[in-house]
Design an enzyme around this catalytic site. Structure first.
Site, mmCIF file in Angstrom:
data_model
loop_
_atom_site.group_PDB
_atom_site.id
_atom_site.type_symbol
_atom_site.label_atom_id
_atom_site.label_comp_id
_atom_site.label_asym_id
_atom_site.label_seq_id
_atom_site.Cartn_x
_atom_site.Cartn_y
_atom_site.Cartn_z
ATOM 1 N N TYR A 54 0.828 -1.211 0.000
ATOM 2 C CA TYR A 54 0.000 0.000 0.000
ATOM 3 C C TYR A 54 0.861 1.259 0.000
ATOM 4 O O TYR A 54 0.396 2.334 -0.370
ATOM 5 C CB TYR A 54 -0.953 0.041 1.205
ATOM 6 C CG TYR A 54 -2.021 -1.044 1.194
ATOM 7 C CD1 TYR A 54 -2.161 -1.903 0.116
ATOM 8 C CD2 TYR A 54 -2.892 -1.199 2.265
ATOM 9 C CE1 TYR A 54 -3.125 -2.896 0.110
ATOM 10 C CE2 TYR A 54 -3.866 -2.190 2.264
ATOM 11 C CZ TYR A 54 -3.966 -3.034 1.188
ATOM 12 O OH TYR A 54 -4.929 -4.022 1.170
ATOM 13 N N LYS A 111 3.466 -15.391 3.015
ATOM 14 C CA LYS A 111 3.358 -16.197 1.790
ATOM 15 C C LYS A 111 4.780 -16.528 1.357
ATOM 16 O O LYS A 111 5.232 -16.187 0.254
ATOM 17 C CB LYS A 111 2.597 -15.363 0.734
ATOM 18 C CG LYS A 111 2.259 -16.085 -0.534
ATOM 19 C CD LYS A 111 1.102 -17.063 -0.410
ATOM 20 C CE LYS A 111 0.868 -17.809 -1.705
ATOM 21 N NZ LYS A 111 0.076 -19.038 -1.536
ATOM 22 N N ASP A 130 -2.992 -18.042 2.591
ATOM 23 C CA ASP A 130 -4.176 -18.703 2.005
ATOM 24 C C ASP A 130 -4.745 -19.736 2.972
ATOM 25 O O ASP A 130 -5.965 -19.852 3.143
ATOM 26 C CB ASP A 130 -3.859 -19.315 0.621
ATOM 27 C CG ASP A 130 -2.471 -19.935 0.537
ATOM 28 O OD1 ASP A 130 -1.696 -19.831 1.518
ATOM 29 O OD2 ASP A 130 -2.142 -20.533 -0.504
ATOM 30 N N ASP A 153 -5.138 -6.550 6.121
ATOM 31 C CA ASP A 153 -6.347 -5.845 5.691
ATOM 32 C C ASP A 153 -7.433 -6.861 5.357
ATOM 33 O O ASP A 153 -8.573 -6.781 5.828
ATOM 34 C CB ASP A 153 -5.977 -4.999 4.452
ATOM 35 C CG ASP A 153 -7.092 -4.062 4.042
ATOM 36 O OD1 ASP A 153 -8.089 -3.942 4.768
ATOM 37 O OD2 ASP A 153 -6.962 -3.436 2.966
ATOM 38 N N ASP A 195 -10.827 -8.231 7.855
ATOM 39 C CA ASP A 195 -12.228 -8.110 7.420
ATOM 40 C C ASP A 195 -12.926 -9.463 7.514
ATOM 41 O O ASP A 195 -14.075 -9.552 7.937
ATOM 42 C CB ASP A 195 -12.301 -7.605 5.967
ATOM 43 C CG ASP A 195 -12.415 -6.084 5.915
ATOM 44 O OD1 ASP A 195 -12.119 -5.430 6.935
ATOM 45 O OD2 ASP A 195 -12.787 -5.543 4.856
#
Ligand code: NAD
Length: 362
Positions: free
Chosen positions: A145, A194, A226, A250, A254
């Site tokens: 980001y 990851k 994942d 992020d 959620d």
């Protein structure tokens, strides 16, 4: 008892922001009354309202007010009115600049199910019954980001590049928050990355393992992002503290908020090196219900409780607010987003009022 004086920068923002922040300020006033502290408020324009008034989602003088306050309370920013403004002028850009300007690199989001709202979880009752109570510690001012973003014409077609970069020191400082948080809870830390694909994740994993030697009382485990996304819906009871990078955090936070039943219930804190933190509910500005007295103010009121606990060192005062929220839920009062049959449906202002009435000093 030490009586304190604290100045809070208040960003009401857009959509439901002003309605929910109002209820949190009433809770601060009530804490002041009960415990003898004085809270003063400095209004800050950020987001769509700042674009309309000042042509900038976070003018420099507004950022300074936040940096100079004892802490910052934010409602939410954004909405359809500003969807078409250029990228660097979008309401959300104000939020990214605020986080970077305050140097708050650690975002802490609890994912906790309130027993009174167990039915609101989309997960099976047998999974919820095992308990959901964990925290996601998300790196907030690095990673993709904050890397460079470019779109260029290459070989006759558009080519977009977003850079994902982490330094060892950036990983180390968020890693330490993860270990410290785990130390205050059950002593289990899950580092999510990851590393089977990304170099930045391999560095992340290596730094976490190096740090783990300094925290022998914390049990460190690794999980690929994942798999983590699957495990959160399969068996969330396995998690206590999760530490991860910006974009993974992020998305996972959620997902974690969804399984607890309502996005309107969840607070968050963002902290850096100083005690001046940024506190906000995790949801957005909910333009679909703005101005209708339908918003759930509990996520914002619980963000106020987090500010008392983590920035002002007022745990008894934070407990007072959390007990009052629990009492109002026990009494069956619900805003529309958490309503179920047999409960009493109330609006945003009445929810705030009922919480105030249940705030008592113990
Ligand atoms: P949202 O969180 O605003 O709303 C999603 C859904 O949840 C909507 O149906 C909404 O009515 C409901 N909801 C959210 N908060 C609620 C509450 N307190 N009480 C009851 N219901 C609630 O997400 P969105 O619709 O994707 O985004 C709307 C705007 O908010 C966008 O402009 C987005 O960019 C912005 N946004 C801001 C922040 C922030 O300020 N931190 C975070 C996320 C989104």
């Amino acid at each position: 008892m030490i009586l304190m004086q604290k100045n809070i920068a208040v960003i009401r923002g857009d959509g439901i922001g002003p309605e929910i922040v109002e209820q949190a300020l009433l809770a601060f006033d009530k804490i002041g009354e009960l415990y003898g502290h004085t809270f003063t408020y400095t209004d800050v324009d950020m987001g769509g309202i700042a674009i309309d008034k000042w042509g900038d989602p976070l003018p420099t003088d507004m950022l300074e007010k936040c940096v100079n306050a004892d802490s910052v309370l934010l409602g939410a920013v954004g909405g359809p009115k500003w969807n078409d403004v250029p990228g660097d002028k979008r309401p959300e850009k104000g939020l990214l600049r605020l986080r970077a300007g305050m140097g708050v690199y650690s975002n802490n989001r609890p994912a906790k199910i309130w027993p009174q709202l167990a039915d609101a979880s989309p997960l099976k009752a047998s999974i919820v019954a095992k308990g959901i109570d964990f925290i996601i510690v998300r790196e907030l001012i690095g990673g993709i980001y904050f890397g460079s973003h470019t779109t260029e014409e290459v070989n006759g077609e558009k080519n977009a590049v977003d850079v994902l970069q982490y330094s060892e020191s950036e990983i180390e400082r968020i890693g330490r928050i993860g270990f410290e948080t785990a130390r205050k809870r059950s002593g289990k830390l899950c580092s999510v990355e990851k590393s089977n694909v990304l170099d930045s994740s391999r560095l992340w994993k290596a730094v976490m393992h190096r740090l783990s030697a300094e925290y022998p009382d914390v049990e460190l485990s690794d999980m690929l992002v994942d798999n983590c996304a699957m495990q959160i819906v399969k068996d969330p009871s396995q998690f206590d503290v999760v530490v991860t990078e910006n974009m993974f955090g992020d998305i996972l936070s959620d997902e974690a908020s969804m399984i607890t039943g309502s996005i309107g219930m969840i607070p968050s804190s963002s902290l850096g090196a100083s005690s001046n933190g940024l506190y906000e509910p995790i949801h957005g500005s909910a333009p679909d219900i703005a101005g209708m007295d339908m918003a759930n103010p509990i996520g914002t009121i619980l963000s106020a409780a987090m500010m008392l606990r983590f920035s002002f060192d007022m745990p008894a005062e934070a407990d007072c607010i959390e007990r009052a929220v629990s009492a109002v839920l026990d009494a069956g009062y619900r805003t529309a987003d958490i309503y179920s049959d047999g409960c009493k449906k109330i609006g945003c202002a009445e929810m705030g009022q009922r919480i105030l009435e249940n705030m008592r000093k113990e």
